[in-house]
Design an enzyme around this catalytic site. Sequence first.
Site, short mmCIF file in Angstrom:
data_model
loop_
_atom_site.label_atom_id
_atom_site.label_comp_id
_atom_site.label_asym_id
_atom_site.label_seq_id
_atom_site.Cartn_x
_atom_site.Cartn_y
_atom_site.Cartn_z
N GLU A 251 30.62 40.55 42.71
CA GLU A 251 31.35 41.11 41.56
C GLU A 251 32.77 40.57 41.55
OE1 GLU A 251 31.17 45.38 41.78
OE2 GLU A 251 28.99 45.41 41.53
N LYS A 253 36.65 40.94 41.60
CA LYS A 253 37.60 41.97 42.01
C LYS A 253 38.64 42.03 40.89
CE LYS A 253 40.35 43.67 45.86
NZ LYS A 253 41.33 44.32 45.02
N ARG A 273 43.06 56.60 42.37
CA ARG A 273 42.69 56.28 43.75
C ARG A 273 43.21 57.33 44.73
NH1 ARG A 273 42.84 50.84 46.91
NH2 ARG A 273 43.53 51.60 48.92
N GLU A 302 37.19 50.31 37.54
CA GLU A 302 38.56 49.80 37.56
C GLU A 302 39.10 49.82 36.13
OE1 GLU A 302 39.86 49.05 40.48
OE2 GLU A 302 41.40 47.53 40.22
N PHE A 342 31.68 49.95 38.01
CA PHE A 342 30.88 49.23 39.00
C PHE A 342 30.01 50.12 39.86
CE2 PHE A 342 35.35 49.18 40.56
CZ PHE A 342 35.22 50.07 41.61
N ARG A 419 35.81 52.39 54.74
CA ARG A 419 36.10 50.97 54.52
C ARG A 419 35.18 50.22 55.48
NH1 ARG A 419 40.53 48.68 52.42
NH2 ARG A 419 41.96 50.43 52.56
N LYS A 425 35.92 42.16 50.54
CA LYS A 425 36.76 41.58 49.48
C LYS A 425 37.28 40.22 49.90
CE LYS A 425 40.54 44.42 51.13
NZ LYS A 425 41.45 45.52 50.89
P1 AMP Z 1 42.15 46.82 47.95
O1 AMP Z 1 42.94 47.72 47.05
O2 AMP Z 1 42.78 45.48 48.15
O3 AMP Z 1 41.70 47.50 49.21
O4 AMP Z 1 40.78 46.44 47.18
C1 AMP Z 1 39.82 47.39 46.82
C2 AMP Z 1 40.06 47.77 45.37
O5 AMP Z 1 39.62 46.75 44.49
C3 AMP Z 1 39.25 48.96 44.93
O6 AMP Z 1 39.86 50.16 45.33
C4 AMP Z 1 39.24 48.80 43.42
O7 AMP Z 1 40.38 49.44 42.86
C5 AMP Z 1 39.41 47.32 43.20
N1 AMP Z 1 38.23 46.67 42.57
C6 AMP Z 1 38.31 45.75 41.58
N2 AMP Z 1 37.10 45.32 41.23
C7 AMP Z 1 36.20 45.98 42.01
C8 AMP Z 1 34.78 45.95 42.12
N3 AMP Z 1 34.02 45.15 41.36
N4 AMP Z 1 34.20 46.78 43.03
C9 AMP Z 1 34.96 47.58 43.82
N5 AMP Z 1 36.29 47.64 43.76
C10 AMP Z 1 36.93 46.85 42.86
#
Ligand code: AMP
Length: 567
Positions: A251, A253, A273, A302, A342, A419, A425
């Site tokens: 998917e 991000k 969040r 998102e 998602f 996590r 990611k």
């Molecule tokens: P991070 O904030 O860097 O830990 O990345 C995770 C965040 O990416 C999640 O909390 C979502 O807000 C965002 N996100 C964006 N696209 C997606 C997706 N397809 N699936 C899950 N999270 C996503």
Amino acid sequence: MTSFLAFAQLCQKVEALSGSLEKIDLVAAFLSGLDEAELSVACSYVMGMLFPPSQNLVMGVGPRILYEALAKACGCPAELISQMLRATGDPGLVAAGIVEKRRPLGFAAFQEALPLTIADVYKRFVAIAHASGKKSQDTKVKNLQFLFSLAGPLEARYIARLAIEDMRIGIGEGSMRDAVARAFSKSGVDAEKVERAYNLTNDMGLVAVNARRGTLAELSVMINHPIKMMLAQLGESIASALGEIGTAAIEWKYDGARVQIHKDGYHVEVFSRRLENVTASLPEIVSAARQITAKSAILDGEAVAIGKDGRPMAFQDILKRFRRKYNVEKLAAQIPLRLFLFDLIYLDGKSVTDLPLSERRTLLEKIAGQNPTSSLLLADHVLSSSVETAEEIYRQALAAGHEGLILKNPASVYAPGKRGKNWLKIKPVMETLDLVVIGAKWGEGRRASLLGSYRLGCQDTASGNLLDMGFVATGFSDESLVELTEMFRELIILEKGMEVEIKPAVIFEVAYEEIQHSPNYSSGYALRFPRMVAVRYDKSLEEADSLERVVSLYRGQRGRNNSIERQ
Ligand code: AMP
């Protein structure tokens, strides 16, 4: 009825201990002696949380309201309060000191006859949180004033700290989970069960009451109770992530902000969040959610602000939308949001967290089917084990202005608050640190009326304290400094010449060139060329980076290159 004094005595003892095991023992013993109503309140209070997110109640008490209430309750001049603040730097100790000084003769006997109970404090805090409109400031001051006028010094210390949600006794979610498990171990409760229930409900009081009744296993996902969001772990590379997962759901991000949507018939609630209720700020997300063809559902997605050029707008713009309470429609016209869904957590009365992602996705497609005219969109989702395919999607995501990819295990359950390796990611950005703003300095010359540099702290997980890592002074526009100064002015705890101490509440995402050892700061580390990248209003204090992470980045940076990906 348990007195608030007993609660305050517990807090005092816990605060004085350094070992977390002893702290947990004390809290557990205290909890096991409470009735259900008290238990529910005390569990949240020990953690410095006043209301669970599902209640949608916010205290809105800053240092200013607190000191006004204290001054009025004790008839003391504001000057005395600022003097004591300079001496102690702790609003709790200031409240205790002032109450002590102003206590009328015979107060002890009076208090014995009419002790303040945990329930009394709870009732007043609820009244404060419900205060709205023009007179809300007054209502808040009056209710706090009432509590301070009945409190002795020790009670005042913790009423003050609770009111500004800064308990400083070193009990976080982890210790509380262990304390509840220990308090009710006879009913077959253990830490894992408590954690599961807490991740599902975000309400430690509710969890503890069910632990006591032996009904913990019955707690499940509930509509209008935000559930902790599943999080992504940093993947090393596309190839290694696919090596780990095999055939993955690939998917984009999306570059936006996380939303959890609860749809119950026509009624929709949206949580950020940090699990704040942001429904009123996001009307287009609410109307998009109403197009879901399910009676009830909890959806994960998102919210992305799409600019006129079709590309995502800056993260700060999205957060403006999340924080806006008034004139929402006007801002929505400038910063329109689109929802990319998602995941699905709950459907028509039942949790679907235990279904594999592939089945949740099929259900999600059914209820949010791709209708090009609706504002409901599903995140792109391609099943593949091919590195080339994933790399192509990655390039497309970046070219469209998004952050990268999330590779998901199609067989994985929805794991609230976790996590793990089931969501990896991939982002091509330098690592940054999420640090808490703990102080600031007034600027000079043109910027004399602005807070121009900000002192940052990382978490010491062992003690729960924030450790100093020095200042950040770049990465701010003049306009953003005005905004930040306005916001932080409300959070000033103490003024020392040009410097101020700030109530820890806001996280800065900070980029830097190198982490250096530094004896000048309590963390033992400082950042070289720190630059503020974003104010992370979406992150809670517990999400700030720990000293361990700083140390591990410090160690990892020997011979590092700039392609290390951002956490
Ligand atoms: P991070 O904030 O860097 O830990 O990345 C995770 C965040 O990416 C999640 O909390 C979502 O807000 C965002 N996100 C964006 N696209 C997606 C997706 N397809 N699936 C899950 N999270 C996503």
